[in-house]
Design a protein around this motif. Structure first.
Motif, short mmCIF file in Angstrom:
data_model
loop_
_atom_site.label_atom_id
_atom_site.label_comp_id
_atom_site.label_asym_id
_atom_site.label_seq_id
_atom_site.Cartn_x
_atom_site.Cartn_y
_atom_site.Cartn_z
N LYS A 182 1.63 26.47 -53.35
CA LYS A 182 1.79 26.23 -54.79
C LYS A 182 1.34 27.42 -55.65
N LEU A 183 0.74 28.42 -55.00
CA LEU A 183 0.23 29.57 -55.75
C LEU A 183 1.37 30.56 -55.98
N LYS A 184 2.26 30.21 -56.88
CA LYS A 184 3.50 30.96 -57.08
C LYS A 184 3.29 32.39 -57.57
N LYS A 185 2.12 32.69 -58.14
CA LYS A 185 1.86 34.05 -58.63
C LYS A 185 1.13 34.91 -57.61
N LEU A 186 0.80 34.34 -56.48
CA LEU A 186 -0.02 35.04 -55.49
C LEU A 186 0.70 36.29 -54.97
N GLN A 187 -0.02 37.41 -54.94
CA GLN A 187 0.51 38.67 -54.42
C GLN A 187 -0.18 39.13 -53.14
N ALA A 188 -1.40 38.68 -52.90
CA ALA A 188 -2.13 39.07 -51.69
C ALA A 188 -2.88 37.87 -51.13
N LEU A 189 -2.62 37.54 -49.86
CA LEU A 189 -3.29 36.42 -49.19
C LEU A 189 -3.93 36.96 -47.92
N HIS A 190 -5.26 36.90 -47.87
CA HIS A 190 -6.02 37.42 -46.74
C HIS A 190 -6.78 36.26 -46.08
N LEU A 191 -6.28 35.81 -44.93
CA LEU A 191 -6.94 34.75 -44.16
C LEU A 191 -7.30 35.25 -42.76
N ASP A 192 -7.23 36.54 -42.54
CA ASP A 192 -7.43 37.10 -41.21
C ASP A 192 -8.90 37.04 -40.79
N MET A 193 -9.11 37.16 -39.46
CA MET A 193 -10.43 37.20 -38.85
C MET A 193 -11.25 35.95 -39.17
N ASN A 194 -10.63 34.80 -38.92
CA ASN A 194 -11.32 33.53 -38.97
C ASN A 194 -11.07 32.81 -37.65
N MET A 195 -11.18 31.50 -37.65
CA MET A 195 -10.93 30.71 -36.44
C MET A 195 -9.92 29.61 -36.75
N LEU A 196 -8.95 29.94 -37.58
CA LEU A 196 -7.94 28.98 -38.00
C LEU A 196 -7.01 28.65 -36.86
N SER A 197 -6.53 27.43 -36.84
CA SER A 197 -5.64 26.97 -35.76
C SER A 197 -4.43 26.27 -36.36
N GLY A 198 -3.63 25.67 -35.48
CA GLY A 198 -2.43 24.98 -35.94
C GLY A 198 -1.30 25.95 -36.25
N LYS A 199 -0.28 25.43 -36.90
CA LYS A 199 0.90 26.23 -37.21
C LYS A 199 0.79 26.90 -38.58
N ILE A 200 1.55 27.97 -38.73
CA ILE A 200 1.65 28.62 -40.04
C ILE A 200 2.54 27.74 -40.92
N PRO A 201 2.04 27.27 -42.06
CA PRO A 201 2.85 26.36 -42.87
C PRO A 201 4.09 27.05 -43.45
N THR A 202 5.18 26.34 -43.43
CA THR A 202 6.42 26.89 -43.99
C THR A 202 6.33 27.08 -45.50
N SER A 203 5.35 26.40 -46.11
CA SER A 203 5.21 26.51 -47.57
C SER A 203 4.85 27.93 -48.00
N ILE A 204 4.42 28.77 -47.07
CA ILE A 204 4.14 30.17 -47.43
C ILE A 204 5.41 30.85 -47.94
N GLY A 205 6.55 30.35 -47.52
CA GLY A 205 7.82 30.89 -48.01
C GLY A 205 8.01 30.71 -49.50
N ASN A 206 7.22 29.83 -50.13
CA ASN A 206 7.31 29.63 -51.57
C ASN A 206 6.65 30.76 -52.36
N LEU A 207 5.87 31.60 -51.66
CA LEU A 207 5.13 32.66 -52.36
C LEU A 207 6.02 33.88 -52.52
N THR A 208 6.95 33.77 -53.41
CA THR A 208 7.98 34.81 -53.56
C THR A 208 7.46 36.10 -54.19
N GLN A 209 6.24 36.06 -54.76
CA GLN A 209 5.65 37.26 -55.35
C GLN A 209 4.70 37.97 -54.38
N LEU A 210 4.59 37.45 -53.16
CA LEU A 210 3.60 37.95 -52.22
C LEU A 210 3.91 39.38 -51.78
#
Length: 803
Positions: free
Chosen positions: A173-201
């Motif tokens: 939902k963060l439509k204005k987002l330009q940089a998303l940094h989630l690296d170097m954690n212990m996240l699991s599961g699938k990459i959500p398809t909703s990331i495709g909504n971040l058209t300004q990334l």
């Protein structure tokens, strides 16, 4: 505007506690990039007109004043790169008052020592908030889905923390987002398809987690994406072709260290502006497309550790600005394109461990032997003398030999009649002697041999002073064949041991075609009669100058040669080396080989501390086990050593991959706890596996080898153990007196995460049920992932700042 700014002046000391009272009309205060220490004065809240407060890159500690919530005009708060939050068990409560700062746009809290669970009310921060930096801390728990309500966020940095669980779909939902940094954690599961909504990334960093599933095709909808890094995860399936159509990708495109399959599509040539492509360490197959030459600004191309086949694309010569090419450890064939020597910007070329052939060019990068690697390509010839390749004269002479092909055919036809006659005679002879040959031991075929006399002299008559180890099937001696040669290791078989003669033949046949950098290499063998007239059989191996892992782990206090012990990175490298060797034996050999007795004394270290798995005296090719041993698979010693042998072996189970995995898991736990599985504390059902599993994660510091910990954590762990002893509590239970020995100011987040991750692998490998144990291929990838994450943090300096 009342402003106070003294950045980058190497100033030290503390800030006056009354600074806010002294400067009540202060609007901007910036002292970043200095060496100030102490706590942040509470009096800043008296400067009610304060709009920007920048204190980044200092040594401030303690709490973030809750009174900052009274600064209603504050739009920028920069506190990154300090030691804030170092004295509290859960120190994110200061975020609640900051929700009152209705003008807040930039909140920088990265690279501190904040820990605890990120509260949901973080979403109540100002609706104007555009930049939120929380990376490089010790924040745990799930990423709050409520973050999706910060609709004006442009930058969200949650990297280098301890987040677990899935990536919230609400981030889409963060439509204005330009940089998303989630690296170097212990996240699991699938990459959500909703990331495709971040058209300004512009930047998407998801590397160094435990993400699974496929790469979402929807990422291709991020039309402004310049950097895509999803390396070091567990992704499977093919790379969507649509991602290669993202013409915006210009900085970095990496999916390395995953489990991706399929081909590299021709659409890769559409990445005309890309600087770096890294698809290394996956399971990609097929040919490298010629269209790769269309990536005209490419500087780094990393495709090593896959299964690419076919020839190297000739279009590589079109990459005029390329600096770094790595195609090692694939299945490439054919010749090296000669035009690669004309790439003047190319400083590193790794083509090792393929099946390339033909003449090596002499100019360009090929002239600098430190910049080119060609190992493992036995059919290459020529090149500069320092490469020590065979000459190409034989190759050229083959062309001349083809001129006499017709003559050769005629000779063969004429000779065939005589060969037929000889074959008939030999057939009759073989039938008459078949009974006699069936009782003879199999021969050693192509293995070169060495005489008993030379080995006797090399080992000083097999002197006890040259003895370096013993096992169920024989003794190992150090030897020197000639004064100028390197030492060797001579394994003399105990022929009184039942089945030893067959063990010798089986081991030779198993080892002669086995080639891996982490297996002890067989040099030659001896099958003879000793000076007493008794049968003598021995194998000659490379000598490992640094001894066994056993000595490095447990004899540090008794032997000056091992007084320094092994640091964390060395242990990680050794664990990876051993995992790579076992993975090779299990999955990459022509025939499956089970080791059966993996333990620290069977792991040898060379002068560069590279680990080599040894002792195949009890190993067998599984396909030949029944026939070669004639039912002797239960012979004592053939199924491992107490403490390391899988529990199913005690119930008559057959040697298996899973049994080796169990032994490997115990070895890993021993490496990082410093405890042998046979220590006195382990009895009945309480073993090394349970010892570690019961302690994690809260009591990590108490069970890990103290030499891997900072001094403060080591001292507190010792104090805790002494208290346990006083309370007659020998297990990993609690005590009446609580001491903070876990996370916090004693052990950095990246060290904690590294140790936890490694020990979890040891636990997963040593589970009681064979079906629940990890596969060695996955173990190797996971450990490489852990090591790469640890090294990258250490090199960046962030690890040192969080200590």
């Amino acid at each position: 505007m009342v402003s106070f700014a003294i950045p980058e002046n190497q100033l030290k000391g503390t800030l006056p506690p009354t600074i806010g009272l002294t400067l009540p009309n202060l609007q901007e205060f910036y002292v970043g990039d200095n060496e100030f220490s102490g706590v942040i004065p509470q009096s800043f809240s008296n400067a009610s007109r304060l709009q920007a407060l920048g204190m980044d890159n200092n040594n401030f500690s303690g709490e973030v004043p809750a009174s900052f919530g009274r600064l209603r005009e504050l739009w920028w708060l920069g506190l990154s790169d300090n030691s804030l939050g170092s004295h509290l068990p859960n120190n994110l409560d200061f975020i609640a008052p900051l929700t009152n700062c209705s003008q807040m746009q930039v909140l920088g809290l990265s690279t501190n020592k904040f820990k605890g669970v990120l509260p949901n009310y973080v979403a109540n921060l100002s609706s104007t908030l555009s930049n939120l930096y929380l990376g490089g801390n010790q924040i745990s728990g799930n990423i709050p889905s409520a973050l999706g309500n910060l609709a004006n966020l442009i930058v969200l940095g949650l990297d280098l923390n301890l987040f677990v669980g899935v990536i919230p779909t609400s981030l889409g939902k963060l439509k204005k987002l330009q940089a998303l940094h989630l690296d170097m954690n212990m996240l699991s599961g699938k990459i959500p398809t909703s990331i495709g909504n971040l058209t300004q990334l512009f930047e998407l960093y998801l590397s160094d987690n435990k993400l699974e599933g496929s790469v979402p095709m929807k990422i291709a909808d991020c039309h402004n994406l310049q950097t895509l890094d999803i390396s070091n995860n567990r992704l499977t399936g093919e790379i969507p072709r649509e991602i290669f159509l993202l013409s915006s990708l210009s900085t970095l495109f990496t999916l390395s260290h995953n489990l991706l399959t399929g081909h590299l599509p021709a659409e890769v040539g559409k990445l005309k502006n890309i600087h770096t492509i890294d698809l290394s360490e996956n399971n990609l197959t097929g040919k490298i497309p010629e269209t790769i030459g269309d990536c005209q600004v490419l500087e780094f191309l990393l495709l090593q550790g896959n299964s690419f086949e076919g020839t190297l694309p000739s279009t590589l010569a079109s990459l005029k600005g390329v600096q770094y090419l790595d195609f090692s450890r694939n299945n490439l064939t054919g010749e090296i394109p000669k035009d690669l020597q004309n790439l003047h910007s190319l400083v590193y070329l790794n083509l090792s461990f393929n099946d390339l052939e033909g003449e090596v060019p002499n100019d360009g990068v090929f002239h600098n032997i430190s910049g080119v690697s060609l190992a493992g390509n036995t059919k290459l010839c020529g090149g500069v003398p320092k490469l020590h390749l065979q000459t190409c004269s034989e190759t050229r002479s083959k062309k001349g030999k083809t001129k006499g092909l017709k003559l050769t055919i005629i000779i063969v036809l004429v000779a065939s009649f005589f060969l037929f006659s000889i074959g008939f005679i030999m057939l009759c002879w073989r039938r008459s002697s078949q009974r006699q040959t069936t009782v003879m031991l199999p021969k050693l075929s192509v293995l070169s041999k060495i005489s008993y006399k030379r080995l006797f002299e090399a080992t000083n008559g097999f002197s006890s002073s040259m003895l370096i180890g013993t096992g169920s099937f024989g003794s190992v001696y150090k030897g020197i064949l000639d004064r100028e040669e390197n030492p060797i290791a001579v394994k003399v078989l105990n022929l009184k041991q039942k089945g030893a003669g067959k063990s010798f033949i089986a081991e030779c046949n198993a080892l002669r075609n086995v080639r891996h950098r982490n297996l002890v290499k067989i040099l030659t063998c001896c099958s003879s009669i000793d000076y007493k007239g008794d049968e003598f059989k021995a194998l000659v191996f490379e000598y490992m100058s640094s001894g066994s892992l056993e000595k490095w782990l447990h004899l540090a206090s008794n032997d000056e040669n091992y007084s320094t012990g092994l640091n964390l990175l060395q242990r990680l490298n050794i664990a990876i080396d051993v995992a790579s060797a076992i993975h090779y034996l299990h999955d990459d050999c022509d025939q499956l080989i089970i080791h059966r007795d993996l333990k620290p004394c069977n792991v040898l270290l060379d002068n560069e501390m590279v680990a080599h798995v040894s002792d195949f005296g009890i190993a067998r090719l599984v396909s030949n086990t029944i026939s070669s041993m004639n039912g002797q698979t239960s012979t004592t010693g053939l199924k491992g050593t107490i403490g390391y042998a899988a529990p199913e072996y005690a119930m008559g189970g057959e040697p298996s991959r899973e049994g080796d995995v169990y032994s490997y898991g115990i070895l890993v736990l021993e490496m990082f706890t410093g405890k042998r599985p046979t220590d006195e504390i382990f009895e009945d059902d309480f073993n090394l596996h349970n010892f570690v599993a019961m302690a994690l994660p809260e009591r990590l510091v108490e069970i890990v080898d103290s030499s891997l910990l900072p001094r403060e954590a080591e001292e507190n762990a010792l104090m805790r153990r002494e208290l346990d002893a006083r309370n007659n509590n020998n297990n990993i239970g609690g005590t009446e007196i609580e001491i903070e020995v876990g996370l916090g100011n004693q052990i950095s987040a990246h060290l904690w995460k590294c140790l936890i991750s490694v020990l979890e692998i040891g636990i997963a490998c040593s589970k009681e049920s064979p079906n629940e144990r990890m596969k060695m291929g996955n173990v190797t990838r996971e450990l490489q992932h852990i090591r790469n994450a640890y090294i990258s943090i250490e090199n960046s300096g962030q690890g040192r700042r969080t200590n």
